[in-house]
Design an enzyme around this catalytic site. Structure first.
Site, PDB file in Angstrom:
ATOM      1  N   HIS A 102      10.321  14.821  -3.072  1.00 39.63           N
ATOM      2  CA  HIS A 102       9.490  14.078  -2.119  1.00 39.63           C
ATOM      3  C   HIS A 102       9.993  12.621  -2.140  1.00 39.63           C
ATOM      4  O   HIS A 102      10.446  12.131  -3.178  1.00 39.63           O
ATOM      5  CB  HIS A 102       8.047  14.162  -2.619  1.00 39.63           C
TER       6      HIS A 102
ATOM      7  N   GLN B 176       2.320  18.420  -6.887  1.00 36.56           N
ATOM      8  CA  GLN B 176       2.004  19.796  -6.482  1.00 36.56           C
ATOM      9  C   GLN B 176       1.793  20.699  -7.691  1.00 36.56           C
ATOM     10  O   GLN B 176       1.330  21.831  -7.538  1.00 36.56           O
ATOM     11  CB  GLN B 176       3.136  20.374  -5.604  1.00 36.56           C
TER      12      GLN B 176
ATOM     13  N   LYS C  44      -5.304  15.740  -4.325  1.00 34.09           N
ATOM     14  CA  LYS C  44      -4.744  17.070  -4.055  1.00 34.09           C
ATOM     15  C   LYS C  44      -5.371  18.135  -4.953  1.00 34.09           C
ATOM     16  O   LYS C  44      -5.008  19.302  -4.894  1.00 34.09           O
ATOM     17  CB  LYS C  44      -3.226  17.059  -4.281  1.00 34.09           C
TER      18      LYS C  44
HETATM   19  N1  PLP Z   1       5.271  14.278  -4.673  1.00 33.98           N
HETATM   20  C1  PLP Z   1       5.027  15.439  -4.069  1.00 33.98           C
HETATM   21  C2  PLP Z   1       5.803  16.656  -4.484  1.00 33.98           C
HETATM   22  C3  PLP Z   1       4.077  15.512  -3.057  1.00 33.98           C
HETATM   23  O1  PLP Z   1       3.843  16.668  -2.441  1.00 33.98           O
HETATM   24  C4  PLP Z   1       3.368  14.338  -2.698  1.00 33.98           C
HETATM   25  C5  PLP Z   1       2.383  14.365  -1.597  1.00 33.98           C
HETATM   26  O2  PLP Z   1       2.480  15.116  -0.662  1.00 33.98           O
HETATM   27  C6  PLP Z   1       3.642  13.157  -3.379  1.00 33.98           C
HETATM   28  C7  PLP Z   1       4.597  13.159  -4.359  1.00 33.98           C
HETATM   29  C8  PLP Z   1       2.938  11.895  -3.047  1.00 33.98           C
HETATM   30  O3  PLP Z   1       1.578  12.007  -3.304  1.00 33.98           O
HETATM   31  P1  PLP Z   1       0.599  10.866  -2.824  1.00 33.98           P
HETATM   32  O4  PLP Z   1       0.726  10.765  -1.340  1.00 33.98           O
HETATM   33  O5  PLP Z   1      -0.739  11.333  -3.266  1.00 33.98           O
HETATM   34  O6  PLP Z   1       1.026   9.610  -3.508  1.00 33.98           O
END
Ligand code: PLP
Length: 405
Positions: free
Chosen positions: A118, A198, A221
């Site tokens: 991500h 996740q 989440k």
């Molecule tokens: N890493 C992964 C694998 C994610 O799926 C997400 C969110 O979709 C994030 C990081 C970032 O999370 P956040 O938007 O809560 O900071």
């Protein structure tokens, strides 16, 4: 675990009885107990924490520190001080990247990430690398959507300073062999940073078993409110790291031209922390623990297997990600020729909420050869009937858009 019973605990489904909510990987829905815990806290125990010397502030501080203990126990941290409350995974990973860069990164150092990261576990490392003159290499993925372990091994053989890797892909659903990678990386002296955004909501996880040095996740989440996430770090490392954000609440002594900093976790919690949200997160953890994380994972696995089998019956649908025990409850797909946004809009009109786009994983989409995908993601309140509704809506979409395919 009975998902229908679980669903009754989520008021959103009273407001939208026909909603098929398949977007929990973006953010989950909230059970009544989480909403009530926060309301009760605001109504009866609210005052700023670690600042007041009156009983109400003590009560709020107590609730905040109990939430820290709960989060620490949830991931098997050795001590509560290893848990730093942040807003979300993104902030946690920015904190690590910034502070690790300042303390440990040198010119020419290697940072190993993966092609399925991500952007939250990639862009902060790009900034760190640019700042310190380090370089970044990515572990490639195989055509099935798993990490290429041969390539991973040879990258790690180069002796990186940091390995930053996701526990589970938010696009492919792949659960990575973090422990093995961490063992290889630690043997070469690397720091191991795991993106648990996740993972933590779905997979029973104890940080000692992962072999990580840092682990980041988002409360929103995993049934908790927005605004409360966790960075876990090994205490010896946190003790060596400089702060990321600075200001009130994280200092020992302040002069006009210099300051000394408090010990962790306070050192990393500048300003008023998200304490009411932390109380909500603690209630979310209680909820998940009542179900049992093994049961949560088993439910995800059951649904994703059912979904993969069912979706395979939809003609022309291209489905991404591996089959097997290492596959979590996320399924991304496209009808080649049809933009994922058009598909997701059609599904939305049919009452099926999925996400579409690059899911903050542009390098991965480039590797998959598509600019965007539609993504269904499952959680504890989803049922096999939800999957059936998705399949039904996809068949209708195929008919509706047939001239595009
Ligand atoms: N890493 C992964 C694998 C994610 O799926 C997400 C969110 O979709 C994030 C990081 C970032 O999370 P956040 O938007 O809560 O900071």
């Amino acid at each position: 675990m009975d998902a229908r019973e679980v669903k009754n605990d989520f008021p959103i489904f009273d407001a939208h009885p026909d909603l098929v909510f398949l977007d929990s990987a973006a953010s989950s829905q909230k059970p009544r107990s989480v909403l009530l815990a926060m309301t009760r806290f605001y109504e009866t125990s609210y005052a700023n924490v670690h600042r007041g010397s009156y009983p109400l502030s003590d009560a709020a501080t107590d609730a905040y520190e109990k939430a820290r203990e709960k989060a620490a126990a949830f991931i098997g941290a050795a001590r509560p001080e290893e848990v730093i409350f942040v807003r979300n995974t993104t902030e946690a990973l920015n904190l690590v990247a910034h502070s690790v860069a300042e303390a440990f990164l040198n010119e020419g150092d290697l940072i190993v990430v993966s092609e399925m990261e991500h952007h939250a576990n990639l862009v902060p490392w790009q900034r760190a690398a640019a700042w310190r003159g380090a370089r970044i290499e990515a572990i490639p993925i195989t055509d099935e959507g798993r990490l290429d372990l041969e390539a991973a091994k040879s990258l790690i053989e180069q002796g990186p300073r940091v390995l930053a890797i996701t526990q589970m892909s938010n696009v492919l659903g792949t659960v990575n062999p973090v422990r093995t990678l961490a063992e290889w990386a630690k043997a070469k002296g690397a720091l191991v940073v795991v993106d648990g955004a996740q993972g933590a909501p779905h997979i029973p996880t104890k940080v000692a078993d992962l072999g990580a040095d840092f682990y980041a996740f988002s409360g929103h989440k995993m049934l908790g409110p927005t605004g409360a996430g966790v960075l876990w770090g090994r205490h010896e490392l946190l003790a060596e790291l400089p702060p990321f954000l600075t200001g009130g609440g994280m200092i020992q002594r302040v002069r006009i031209d210099r300051s000394t900093y408090d010990a962790p976790p306070a050192r990393f919690e500048a300003g008023t922390p998200p304490f009411a949200e932390a109380v909500g997160l603690a209630a979310a953890i209680d909820y998940l623990e009542r179900l049992g994380m093994e049961a949560v994972w088993a439910h995800d696995r059951m649904l994703v297997e059912y979904a993969l089998e069912s979706l395979a019956q939809v003609p022309d649908l291209k489905i991404f990600g591996p089959r097997g025990e290492d596959r979590g409850g996320v399924v991304s797909f496209v009808f080649p020729g049809l933009h994922a946004h058009d598909l997701a809009t059609f599904l939305g009109q049919a009452g099926v909420a999925v996400r579409s786009g690059h899911h903050c994983a542009q390098p991965l989409h480039r590797r998959l050869g598509v600019s965007s995908t539609a993504r269904a993601s499952f959680y504890i309140y989803n049922t096999r009937e939800d999957v059936d509704r998705l399949v039904e809506a996809l068949l209708k979409a195929r008919e509706f858009f047939k001239d595009w395919l």
